[in-house]
Design an enzyme around this catalytic site. Structure first.
Site, short mmCIF file in Angstrom:
data_model
loop_
_atom_site.label_atom_id
_atom_site.label_comp_id
_atom_site.label_asym_id
_atom_site.label_seq_id
_atom_site.Cartn_x
_atom_site.Cartn_y
_atom_site.Cartn_z
N THR A 193 9.14 -21.27 31.33
CA THR A 193 8.76 -22.55 31.47
C THR A 193 7.30 -22.66 30.63
O THR A 193 6.99 -23.88 30.43
CB THR A 193 8.60 -22.98 32.71
OG1 THR A 193 7.47 -22.15 33.59
CG2 THR A 193 9.86 -22.87 33.46
N TRP A 261 4.17 -17.13 34.59
CA TRP A 261 4.76 -18.32 34.37
C TRP A 261 3.73 -19.43 33.77
O TRP A 261 4.16 -20.69 33.55
CB TRP A 261 5.84 -18.98 35.15
CG TRP A 261 5.42 -19.22 36.55
CD1 TRP A 261 5.34 -18.30 37.49
CD2 TRP A 261 5.01 -20.28 37.26
NE1 TRP A 261 4.93 -18.79 38.66
CE2 TRP A 261 4.66 -19.95 38.29
CE3 TRP A 261 4.61 -21.82 36.63
CZ2 TRP A 261 3.96 -21.10 39.32
CZ3 TRP A 261 4.03 -22.73 37.62
CH2 TRP A 261 3.98 -22.37 38.93
N ASP A 322 3.19 -16.78 49.35
CA ASP A 322 3.71 -17.22 48.09
C ASP A 322 2.40 -17.84 47.31
O ASP A 322 2.30 -18.78 46.66
CB ASP A 322 4.57 -18.58 48.27
CG ASP A 322 5.37 -18.65 46.80
OD1 ASP A 322 5.16 -17.99 46.06
OD2 ASP A 322 5.93 -20.05 46.81
#
Length: 584
Positions: A193, A261, A322
């Site tokens: 991405t 990413w 996360d």
């Protein structure tokens, strides 16, 4: 197949050189020298973060704090990429437009690239390159939306990624594809991405997919041949340095995440690439992967020619929240012994400064209102106050675990800042951070070795819920002191990123507003409602001396699918795919 792509690449580049008398004209080619000196071309926006230092700052000053109230829409253009696929009902726009000599290059979420002529005060489509991305195959393993954050320029080519893992070189003039090389494998749930970072004659690429149990990497491709030059894994294999920080007995590192990413930065003086690494996997069951889990949640300094690790700094060891550390690395030069600094606004809610030649910790500052997972950052080590190197499972405050399955944590798992980029004003020495003000509930689902992991399926060890409203803020940090100099609250999370000019900050918002703010006070001076959500950063450029502001409009990504209940007003925001351009 890969060999044939490499041969095609070499033949295409040789033909281009032959047709131009052995070399492309200086005015038509984007060289390493131009990229290193990108700030000397203020009329252009030649690379993803504006310069290798990731400042996202332009000295263009026709639009000022005094006259920005008169900013109007100059023109708009509808582009594609709104189609759904896999998990996703529609695509969105997250791309940073690239501008060279009045021509705009932008990608939609599926990786189609558009060249737009901005001359004459209006936009005209010159060509579109459609890579024919397999939407269902790639979309089924895209954790967080149909996303593509932009393209790069190299010589006479536009270099781009696709969600299904390809790197493509497209002729800048004609829109014809010169060559394609597959560098990520959606069969293993790898997607791409991020925009490529062009360094010398290489495209540097990162990978997404940690939520599906990939093993992350950063890779370099030779743009002259399409061949891979190096690939550095962000999670070490057994026996490699760092593997000792994966202390389980079931090879958790093989599905250990560590995505990359977001596009990194580059220091040509030391030939060093700086790249951020995301969360370990499974995300929320950190007892499945005891140890610090290097090199997840880390800043990596890599030799540009070889990919070898020069140094690293880990922000959240054994992360159970996360808290990706994937954000852009901003490079700043200040006076003094430790004046070569690197800054990163981490998802864990702290903004960090490191000495960029060594990785030495300098300071960390909280930039969100609520941080519950730690009492603070140790001023000597840069580690969370609760971090204990003797423990394999870190005792962060209120962390969920297999005994206490559910916790409430701030910031939430979208982080204090997600991927939307910061901006830096080198004259004011202010660094601007687009923030998400949130807490959420995390629940562990114990991961079972040999059973829980299934290729191309989510591998998270639990999941989040959003029991309360999520808002946002815009903060300015004085880089000389590491202290917050100004801050304003926003009704919605900052999902689009920032642009800095001499007296202004520009930002887009998920409710469709594009705003301009005073660079010192952050007071809003102008706004415009685009009628759809903004999930992309603005840029500025000029044509024939006239300054423009451009921004992609179309809310996609993770928010509409996973977080919309925390911002109920955004449920009525409709999908779109538009480029807005403003001028006085």
């Amino acid at each position: 197949m890969r060999q044939s792509n490499h041969l095609a690449a070499a033949l295409a580049l040789a033909l281009a050189a032959a047709c131009s008398g052995g070399a492309l004209a200086d005015g038509d080619t984007v060289t390493q020298e131009r990229l290193v000196n990108a700030d000397k071309e203020p009329q252009n926006w030649l690379m993803h973060h504006k310069n290798f230092e990731a400042h996202r700052y332009s000295p263009l000053s026709e639009i000022t704090a005094d006259n920005v109230k008169d900013l109007k829409v100059a023109w708009t253009m509808a582009i594609g990429g709104i189609e759904g696929g896999g998990l996703w009902t529609h695509g969105g726009l997250e791309a940073t437009p690239i501008v060279e000599d009045g021509f705009i290059y932008i990608a939609d979420g599926w990786g189609s690239v558009y060249k737009i002529d901005g001359h004459g005060g209006k936009g005209r489509l010159v060509w579109k390159m459609d890579p024919k991305t397999d939407r269902d195959w790639a979309g089924a393993v895209a954790c967080c939306g149909v996303d593509n954050r932009g393209v790069a320029l190299w010589h006479d080519y536009v270099i781009s990624h696709t969600l299904d893992g390809r790197l493509i070189a497209t002729n800048k003039k004609t829109g014809e594809v010169a060559w394609t090389s597959r560098i990520a494998d959606p069969e293993k749930a790898e997607t791409i991405t991020a925009a490529p970072l062009v360094v010398k004659d290489m495209a540097i690429s990162g990978v997404a997919g940690a939520e599906m149990g990939i093993r992350g990497w950063v890779a370099a491709t030779d743009l002259n041949t399409g061949k891979e030059l190096w690939r550095t894994y962000t999670v070490p294999a057994k026996g490699e340095p760092g593997s000792e920080t994966w202390k389980d007995e079931h090879n958790a590192a093989a599905t250990g995440g560590g995505s990359s990413w977001v596009t990194g930065s580059y220091d040509p003086e030391t030939n060093t690439i700086y790249w951020g690494v995301g969360n370990p996997g499974p995300d929320w069951d950190h007892e499945y992967r005891p140890g610090d889990n290097l090199f997840t949640d880390s800043t990596l300094a890599l030799d540009a020619d070889t990919g070898k690790l020069k140094w690293y700094f880990q922000h959240t060891p054994n992360d159970p929240f996360d808290y990706d550390s994937v954000a852009e690395r901003v490079l700043v030069d200040l006076p003094g012994k430790d004046g070569k600094i690197l800054m990163e606004a981490d998802r864990n809610g702290f903004a960090y400064a490191l000495e960029r030649n060594t990785g030495k910790f300098l300071w960390a500052t909280p930039f969100v209102k609520r941080i519950s997972w730690t009492k603070g950052i140790d001023p000597k080590t840069g580690k969370p106050a609760e971090y204990d190197p003797k423990k394999d499972i870190q005792p962060y405050l209120g962390a969920q675990n297999r005994t206490n399955l559910t916790s409430m944590v701030c910031p939430g798992n979208m982080g204090g800042k997600n991927w939307p980029p910061t901006a830096y004003n080198p004259d004011l020495k202010l660094w601007y951070i687009p923030a998400i003000e949130s807490c959420n509930q995390l629940t562990v689902t114990p991961t079972i070795p040999g059973e829980s992991y299934k290729p191309r399926e989510f591998f998270t060890g639990g999941g989040p819920k959003q029991p309360e409203r999520i808002t946002g803020s815009l903060a300015a940090i004085d880089v000389n002191t590491g202290k917050v100099a100004a801050k304003v609250e926003t009704p919605f999370p900052m999902l689009g990123g920032l642009l800095a000019t001499p007296g202004l900050i520009f930002a887009g918002h998920p409710d469709g507003k594009v705003g301009a703010y005073d660079a010192k006070t952050l007071k809003e001076l102008w706004s415009f409602d685009t009628g759809s959500g903004v999930n992309a950063p603005p840029i500025t450029f000029s044509i024939d001396g006239k300054q423009y502001i451009a921004i992609a409009v179309g809310l996609g990504g993770a928010w509409p699918k996973w977080f919309i209940d925390s911002t109920p007003e955004l449920k009525n925001v409709q999908p779109s795919s538009m480029l807005y351009v403003f001028a006085l």
